[in-house]
Motif scaffolding. Sequence first.
Motif, short mmCIF file in Angstrom:
data_model
loop_
_atom_site.label_atom_id
_atom_site.label_comp_id
_atom_site.label_asym_id
_atom_site.label_seq_id
_atom_site.Cartn_x
_atom_site.Cartn_y
_atom_site.Cartn_z
N MET A 78 -6.62 10.56 -0.46
CA MET A 78 -7.81 10.29 -1.26
C MET A 78 -8.86 11.38 -1.06
O MET A 78 -9.40 11.92 -2.04
CB MET A 78 -8.39 8.92 -0.85
CG MET A 78 -9.67 8.52 -1.58
SD MET A 78 -10.25 6.88 -1.06
CE MET A 78 -10.67 7.22 0.67
N GLU A 79 -9.12 11.74 0.18
CA GLU A 79 -10.15 12.75 0.45
C GLU A 79 -9.72 14.13 -0.06
O GLU A 79 -10.53 14.88 -0.60
CB GLU A 79 -10.43 12.79 1.96
CG GLU A 79 -11.11 11.52 2.46
CD GLU A 79 -11.31 11.52 3.97
OE1 GLU A 79 -10.72 12.41 4.64
OE2 GLU A 79 -12.03 10.63 4.48
N ALA B 118 -4.89 2.04 -2.48
CA ALA B 118 -4.11 1.85 -1.25
C ALA B 118 -5.03 1.79 -0.03
O ALA B 118 -4.82 0.99 0.90
CB ALA B 118 -3.10 2.97 -1.09
N PHE B 119 -6.05 2.62 -0.01
CA PHE B 119 -7.00 2.62 1.11
C PHE B 119 -7.83 1.35 1.13
O PHE B 119 -8.10 0.79 2.20
CB PHE B 119 -7.92 3.85 1.01
CG PHE B 119 -8.97 3.90 2.08
CD1 PHE B 119 -8.64 4.16 3.40
CD2 PHE B 119 -10.31 3.68 1.76
CE1 PHE B 119 -9.62 4.20 4.38
CE2 PHE B 119 -11.28 3.72 2.74
CZ PHE B 119 -10.94 3.98 4.06
N ASP B 120 -8.24 0.86 -0.05
CA ASP B 120 -9.01 -0.38 -0.11
C ASP B 120 -8.20 -1.55 0.44
O ASP B 120 -8.74 -2.44 1.10
CB ASP B 120 -9.41 -0.68 -1.55
CG ASP B 120 -10.52 0.23 -2.05
OD1 ASP B 120 -11.17 0.88 -1.19
OD2 ASP B 120 -10.75 0.31 -3.27
N LEU B 121 -6.91 -1.56 0.15
CA LEU B 121 -6.07 -2.64 0.65
C LEU B 121 -5.96 -2.62 2.16
O LEU B 121 -5.90 -3.67 2.81
CB LEU B 121 -4.67 -2.54 0.04
CG LEU B 121 -4.50 -3.03 -1.39
CD1 LEU B 121 -3.12 -2.67 -1.92
CD2 LEU B 121 -4.70 -4.54 -1.46
N ASN B 122 -5.92 -1.42 2.72
CA ASN B 122 -5.78 -1.29 4.17
C ASN B 122 -6.54 -0.07 4.65
O ASN B 122 -6.05 1.06 4.58
CB ASN B 122 -4.31 -1.18 4.55
CG ASN B 122 -4.11 -1.02 6.05
OD1 ASN B 122 -5.03 -1.25 6.85
ND2 ASN B 122 -2.89 -0.64 6.43
N GLY C 10 0.80 -1.22 0.00
CA GLY C 10 0.00 0.00 0.00
C GLY C 10 0.84 1.27 0.00
O GLY C 10 0.44 2.29 -0.57
N MET C 11 2.02 1.24 0.65
CA MET C 11 2.86 2.43 0.67
C MET C 11 3.35 2.78 -0.73
O MET C 11 3.40 3.95 -1.11
CB MET C 11 4.04 2.21 1.62
CG MET C 11 3.65 2.11 3.08
SD MET C 11 5.07 2.06 4.20
CE MET C 11 5.81 0.49 3.73
N ASN D 274 -6.90 1.08 7.39
CA ASN D 274 -6.19 1.77 8.47
C ASN D 274 -5.05 2.65 7.95
O ASN D 274 -4.34 3.28 8.73
CB ASN D 274 -5.63 0.75 9.46
CG ASN D 274 -6.74 -0.01 10.18
OD1 ASN D 274 -7.77 0.58 10.54
ND2 ASN D 274 -6.53 -1.30 10.38
N ASN D 275 -4.88 2.66 6.63
CA ASN D 275 -3.82 3.48 6.03
C ASN D 275 -4.30 4.93 5.99
O ASN D 275 -4.92 5.38 5.04
CB ASN D 275 -3.49 2.97 4.62
CG ASN D 275 -2.29 3.66 4.01
OD1 ASN D 275 -1.90 4.76 4.40
ND2 ASN D 275 -1.68 3.00 3.03
N THR D 276 -4.04 5.67 7.08
CA THR D 276 -4.54 7.05 7.18
C THR D 276 -3.91 7.97 6.15
O THR D 276 -4.53 8.94 5.73
CB THR D 276 -4.29 7.58 8.60
OG1 THR D 276 -2.88 7.48 8.90
CG2 THR D 276 -5.08 6.78 9.63
#
Length: 670
Positions: free
Chosen positions: A513-514, A499-503, A473-474, A505-507
Motif C-alpha cells: 500500500m505504501e 487487505a490492510f484494513d482487514l488486518n 486478506g492474502m 498486522n498484514n505487513t
Amino acid sequence: MIIVCSCAITMADNTYKWALYDVKGTGEFHDGLAEFYSNGLYGFINSAGEVAIEAKFKSVEDFEDGQAIVETESGMGIINRNGLFLLEPKYKRIKKAEEAPGLYVIESTEGYKGIFFNNRLVIPPINSYGDFSTYYFPFINNINILNGKIYGGIRKEGDIFISKTQTKNKMNRLYFDKNGNELNATSYSKSSKGLVIFKGENDKYGFKNADTGTIITAPQYSGSLFDIWIKDHIIVFTSKGLALINASGEIVIETGYLQYEDDYILCVTYEPKMLYGLYSLTGEEIIPTKYNFLYKIVGDWYRCEIDDGQVAFNIKTKKKYPGKHFTYSDGMIQVDQEDGGYYYINAATGNRLADTYKYANDFSEGLAVVEKDGDGYKRIINKQGKTILRETEDFEIKGNIFSEGVIATRYKYDYCYMYNPLGHGDYVYNQKGATDKTIDIWFKEGLEAMNKKRYSEAKEIFYRIIMNAPENGMAINNYGVCLDNMGYKEEALEAFTMAFDLNPNNTTAKNNMELTKKELLQQQEQTEIETEESNSGTFWDALASFGNLLGQMAGNYAGQNADNSYSSGYSGHNNSSSSNNASSYQTQYSRWESIAERHYNSITNTGFRVRDKQGNRGGSAMQGTNSGNYVQMKKSFRDAQRQMRNIRNDAKRHGVTITQSKWETATITY
C-alpha cells in the motif's frame, strides 16, 4: 517490489487442475449437468457444483440434447434440464436411438412399443407391433415419423430409401432421400450415359439409349433389384444371382448377392458357403470375398470375421490387427483381444500403440483411462501412449472418460472434477459455496498463474476467492498485485488498503500500500498533463460538470471534502451492549451503503458505453466524464465500500451481525 502473499497448500502434484473440488458425485458432465448419488437416489449437479436437480430418481442416464432418461417408482420417463418431465414416468423401457437427436424407442407396461421424437409421441405405444428398429430413420415400422405417413416395406440402398408395395397386378416402388423426402423416380430412371432399362418381347430386361432407342444390351436379365440408377449403377437379376451394371450397360460384378455399402459394394457368395467381400463400383477388389462377416468400424477400417478369429482391416493400407471386439472413439480404435487385454490403433496413421493394457476405456478429448498389469493404479494416456497422469495413494480416477473438459476423480476422500491436462477448452466451471479446501486449491492455482505472469487469469482466480471468502486478506493482496502488474495502480491501491484494513498486522499489504501510494504521487503530475492533452474536446470534458454534480449529491450524505475524497465519518464503537449501539451500527452502515449505490449508478448505469485506455469495453456511463473526476468518483465508491466493511467487521467483533450488502462487494471493471 510488490510482494505476493502465499499460503500452505496440501497438494501432491502440480498436474492437478481442479474444475470443481469437494462436490457430490462422479458422473460425466453432459449439457452442463452430471449425475450424483445420495441416499439411494440420483440427481444432477451443475457446472458450479450446485445441486441442479434434486436426487429423486431410481436411475438416470446422461443428458443429451437437453434431455435425460430417468426412472421413478412409477416407471421411466424423460426430463429436461430443469428437471421437468417431457415424457411422464410410466413406461417399462426407454432406449435412446443414435440415428437422431431426441429420438427414443419407448415400451409400455403392456409390452407395446412406440416412438418419442422432438418432444412428442409420434407413434403411441397402443397395440403397436412390428419392427421398431431405428436403423432406417426417419422410417420406423414403415412410418415416416417426419410426416406421419405409412408406406410399404422399407429398405435402403446407398443414400436412398426404397418402399415396395405389392398390389394385385404389380409391385409399386417409391423412392426417398435420406431425410425422408420422396424423390422423382423419373429423374433417376436414366444413367449418365442415357441408358434406361426396358422389357423385351422375351419377358427379359435389357438396356437401351433413351434418346435414340438404340439397344445397348439385349434383353437377358430377369429383372432389376430396383428400378432406378443409384450412384450411376443398377443391380439386375442373372442366372448366377445379381450383377452390378455401370452407366454404359456393362457388367461390373456378378455374384450371389450385392448390396450398397456406402461408396462400395458388399458382395456375397453362397458356394461353398456364405462369404463376404467388398468391391469398388468399378469392380476393384477392396476386401477379398473370403470372410464370414464384414462390418464397418469407421472410415477405411472394417471388422472382418474368419474361422479362426477377427481382424481390423484397413482397406487402404491393407494393415490387419487381430482382436475380439473393436470400438472407435476420438480417432482411436480400442481392441479387446481374444486372450484378454486391450490395445489401441490410431485410426488415422494405422499405427498400434506399443502397450497392452489390463483395463482400457474409449479415448475422449485426446486421452484415455487405462490400467496396466502389476501396480493396480489407473493412468491417463495420450494418443501416443504416453502416461500423462497416474493414480496415487490419495488420488483416484473415478470417471471413465473426459467429458466437457473434465473427468471425475477422488482426492483425499473428496469427490472432485479435474480439468483435461491437455487444456481447458471452452468449458467454464465456476464453483460456488467453496470450502476451505477448495479455496486452498484456487489459491495454489492463482499463485501458479502469477508465477507464469498470467496476471489476468490470476486476478480472476483471486477475485473468485474474495467473493467466497471476503476476509481472506492474502487473496485480496494478491488481487492487488495482479492489478498493479496490469497497470491499474489506483485499483491495486484499493485492494492493498482493503487487505490492510482487514488486518493491520498484514505487513505485506501495508508495504504494498505504501509503495503504491508513492508511485502514484510520483506519476500524478505527469498523468494530469497527459490527461488534459488526451481528453480535450472529448465526451470526458462535456460531462465533467455532470460528474461533479453527482459527486456533490453523494457528498450530502457524508463528510465529503471539496476534492471528492471522504473524511472517515466512522471511528468505531467501544461496546455493543445496548440495542441502541446495534441500531447505530446499522444506521452508519446504511448511510455508506447509500453512498456506494449512488456512485455505482452514476458511473455505470446511465446508458452509454465506456472504454478504458486499452480500448476495452467495461460497462456504461453517462457518455463519459472528465477522466480525473471519473477516477475520483470510483475512489469515492471504493471509500464507501471500505467504510461499510469496517463498520460490519467492527460490529461483528462486538457481537452485532450486519447483513452484507451487495454494494459492499459490487465491482466496476473498467
